[in-house]
Design an enzyme around this catalytic site. Sequence first.
Site, PDB file in Angstrom:
ATOM      1  N   TYR A 110       0.836  -1.197   0.000  1.00 24.44           N
ATOM      2  CA  TYR A 110       0.000   0.000   0.000  1.00 24.44           C
ATOM      3  C   TYR A 110       0.868   1.243   0.000  1.00 24.44           C
ATOM      4  O   TYR A 110       2.086   1.186   0.210  1.00 24.44           O
ATOM      5  CB  TYR A 110      -0.962   0.003   1.187  1.00 24.44           C
TER       6      TYR A 110
ATOM      7  N   LYS B 188       6.417  -1.633   2.316  1.00 20.63           N
ATOM      8  CA  LYS B 188       5.182  -1.068   2.867  1.00 20.63           C
ATOM      9  C   LYS B 188       4.047  -2.077   2.650  1.00 20.63           C
ATOM     10  O   LYS B 188       3.147  -1.888   1.822  1.00 20.63           O
ATOM     11  CB  LYS B 188       4.876   0.279   2.219  1.00 20.63           C
TER      12      LYS B 188
END
Length: 282
Positions: free
Chosen positions: A34, A149
Amino acid sequence: MDDPFVYLNGTMTPLSEARISVLDRGFIFGDGIYEVIPVYRRKPFRPVQHLARFFRGIESVGIRNPYSEEKWLSLIDEIVRNAPTEDQLAYLQMTRGVAPRTHAFPAKEPVPTVFIMSNPLIPPTAEMLEKGVACVTMEDKRWLRCEIKSISLLGNVLAAQNAAEHAANETIQFRDGSLTEGSSSNVWIVRDGTLFGPPKDNLILEGIRYHLIEELCAEDNIPFVSKRITRDEVFSADEVLLSSAAKEITPVVTIDGNTVGNGRPGPIFKKLQAAYQVAKYA
């Protein structure tokens, strides 16, 4: 209640109508990446840098990127234009897609699931910037690929909950006695007018503000050093700062009930905060 439009797999749709399969690997395994992009006055902040990190993440876990950079920027712009607020957090997520539940990658590569939405950006309050915030600490027990991430955020969720249970703004984490990061922020210390940040390695997520703060330090003649920072150095620092898309740059005045410096936001914070306010509207 507002029902904002989101982007899901090629279609703009009201959030209340967006649906994914229960066999999506993001839902089953947290198998996805993300990104969060702050938006000021409907202008995404450093979108190319954010997308570059996003692309590094999906490449590092072997997810096929179905769109060009230009396509991503266009989709983000459409979401931002249709959101009700001027200042926003644009959220991007891509998972490996829908496939039978097996831990290894599916033999037949699935179509990635692509999702984009926007939420209002709630920056630090004037009181937080004027008086500073409280933090608590805990041992960093997350996996060793924090530079990715990943949507697998249970460790970060537990760290954030630890802060909430102690009425603190953030949990500052340490691994083997060295500073890593917060539950959703980078952490900085100031000693004798020099700003120190942990190394950009696999133990932290390299925030987009990491590069920005380096730039702001150079512009304002603030010495900057990237190094391993011990727990003792954090607790004896003149200033401690947090940075993230939502926190921007926030001063810390207590850690585990212990006063940081003189208990007030310090001069380095004030310089960086002022410079950040200029940079975000540039």
